[in-house]
Design a protein around this motif. Structure first.
Motif, mmCIF file in Angstrom:
data_model
loop_
_atom_site.group_PDB
_atom_site.id
_atom_site.type_symbol
_atom_site.label_atom_id
_atom_site.label_comp_id
_atom_site.label_asym_id
_atom_site.label_seq_id
_atom_site.Cartn_x
_atom_site.Cartn_y
_atom_site.Cartn_z
ATOM 1 N N UNK A 61 -45.466 111.457 -54.552
ATOM 2 C CA UNK A 61 -45.884 110.495 -55.565
ATOM 3 C C UNK A 61 -46.761 109.376 -55.038
ATOM 4 N N UNK A 62 -46.735 108.279 -55.763
ATOM 5 C CA UNK A 62 -47.607 107.138 -55.463
ATOM 6 C C UNK A 62 -47.316 106.544 -54.086
ATOM 7 N N UNK A 63 -46.055 106.454 -53.724
ATOM 8 C CA UNK A 63 -45.708 105.894 -52.408
ATOM 9 C C UNK A 63 -46.296 106.754 -51.297
ATOM 10 N N UNK A 64 -46.113 108.066 -51.388
ATOM 11 C CA UNK A 64 -46.669 108.965 -50.371
ATOM 12 C C UNK A 64 -48.180 108.905 -50.330
ATOM 13 N N UNK A 120 -49.263 105.473 -48.843
ATOM 14 C CA UNK A 120 -48.954 105.436 -47.408
ATOM 15 C C UNK A 120 -49.986 106.231 -46.610
ATOM 16 N N UNK A 121 -50.339 107.389 -47.106
ATOM 17 C CA UNK A 121 -51.253 108.267 -46.384
ATOM 18 C C UNK A 121 -52.711 107.874 -46.613
ATOM 19 N N UNK A 122 -53.147 107.865 -47.871
ATOM 20 C CA UNK A 122 -54.573 107.666 -48.153
ATOM 21 C C UNK A 122 -55.045 106.250 -47.873
ATOM 22 N N UNK A 123 -54.213 105.262 -48.134
ATOM 23 C CA UNK A 123 -54.640 103.877 -47.955
ATOM 24 C C UNK A 123 -54.107 103.266 -46.661
ATOM 25 N N UNK A 124 -53.394 104.048 -45.897
ATOM 26 C CA UNK A 124 -52.846 103.573 -44.632
ATOM 27 C C UNK A 124 -53.290 104.442 -43.469
ATOM 28 N N UNK A 125 -52.620 105.575 -43.324
ATOM 29 C CA UNK A 125 -52.843 106.408 -42.141
ATOM 30 C C UNK A 125 -54.273 106.956 -42.053
ATOM 31 N N UNK A 161 -39.903 109.079 -43.018
ATOM 32 C CA UNK A 161 -40.000 109.142 -44.479
ATOM 33 C C UNK A 161 -40.275 110.584 -44.926
ATOM 34 N N UNK A 162 -41.157 111.267 -44.225
ATOM 35 C CA UNK A 162 -41.453 112.667 -44.564
ATOM 36 C C UNK A 162 -40.211 113.537 -44.400
ATOM 37 N N UNK A 163 -39.516 113.380 -43.286
ATOM 38 C CA UNK A 163 -38.328 114.199 -43.030
ATOM 39 C C UNK A 163 -37.229 113.944 -44.064
#
Length: 187
Positions: A71-74, A77-82, A140-142
């Motif tokens: 969802x939005x959190x994932x 976290x990925x697109x706007x962070x990592x 978080x992924x795990x």
């Protein structure tokens, strides 16, 4: 989880590399010779091990699953962070490559500054980035992805690793790492 354990181990290798990068920069600051060949090797390692090999698994497999299923959190976290940080790391390495090229052609202090800026910018970014992935993103992924998705991630990461091993990526890059760490650990 195989994939996370592997990526954390790769982070350990990248942190060793960052130590060598920082020591090479300190050597320059202290008046030591600028070894452009070593900085070219650092660019190679950063692009082919840290980025193409390590970030490749994250971006193509784990992060893709996180953005698709969390969802939005994932996604944030990925697109706007990592992924933003991955791109910033690529910029630092491009800057390092350009400054090294310029210094090779014309050994001026301004180009030394460019080498130090690119290399230390990359090192500082990656140290923080690795901490976030090890302490936040991977756990978080795990915790959040289903067992079936985690098994699929492991399977695809194993295939990625096997292909890279067949191409000699790990062997060559880890040999470069050993050379750079050995040379710049006592400086």
């Amino acid at each position: 989880m195989y994939s996370v354990e592997l990526m954390v181990m790769e982070h350990d290798n990248i942190l060793k590399f960052i130590g060598a990068v920082e020591n090479a920069c300190c050597h320059m600051i202290e008046g030591g010779e600028v070894n452009t060949e070593d900085f070219e090797k650092m660019v190679y390692f950063a692009r082919n091990y840290a980025d193409k090999h390590h970030h490749g698994k994250e971006e193509q497999v784990l992060f893709a699953e996180m953005t698709q299923h969390l969802g939005k959190i994932g996604t944030n976290l990925i697109q706007h962070g990592m992924l933003v940080e991955h791109d910033l790391g690529r910029l630092h390495i491009s800057d390092l490559e350009e400054a090294t090229k310029l210094y090779r052609e014309e050994p001026k202090t301004i180009h030394k500054l460019g080498i130090i800026a690119g290399a230390s910018g990359y090192a500082n970014l990656l140290k923080r980035h690795i901490g976030k992935e090890n302490e936040v993103v991977y756990p978080y992924a795990e915790k959040s992805l289903s067992p079936e998705i985690l098994a699929s991630v492991d399977e695809r990461v194993r295939a990625f690793e096997e292909q890279a091993e067949g191409e000699g990526v790990q062997k060559y890059c880890l040999g470069l790492l050993e050379e750079l760490v050995s040379k710049y650990s006592s400086i």
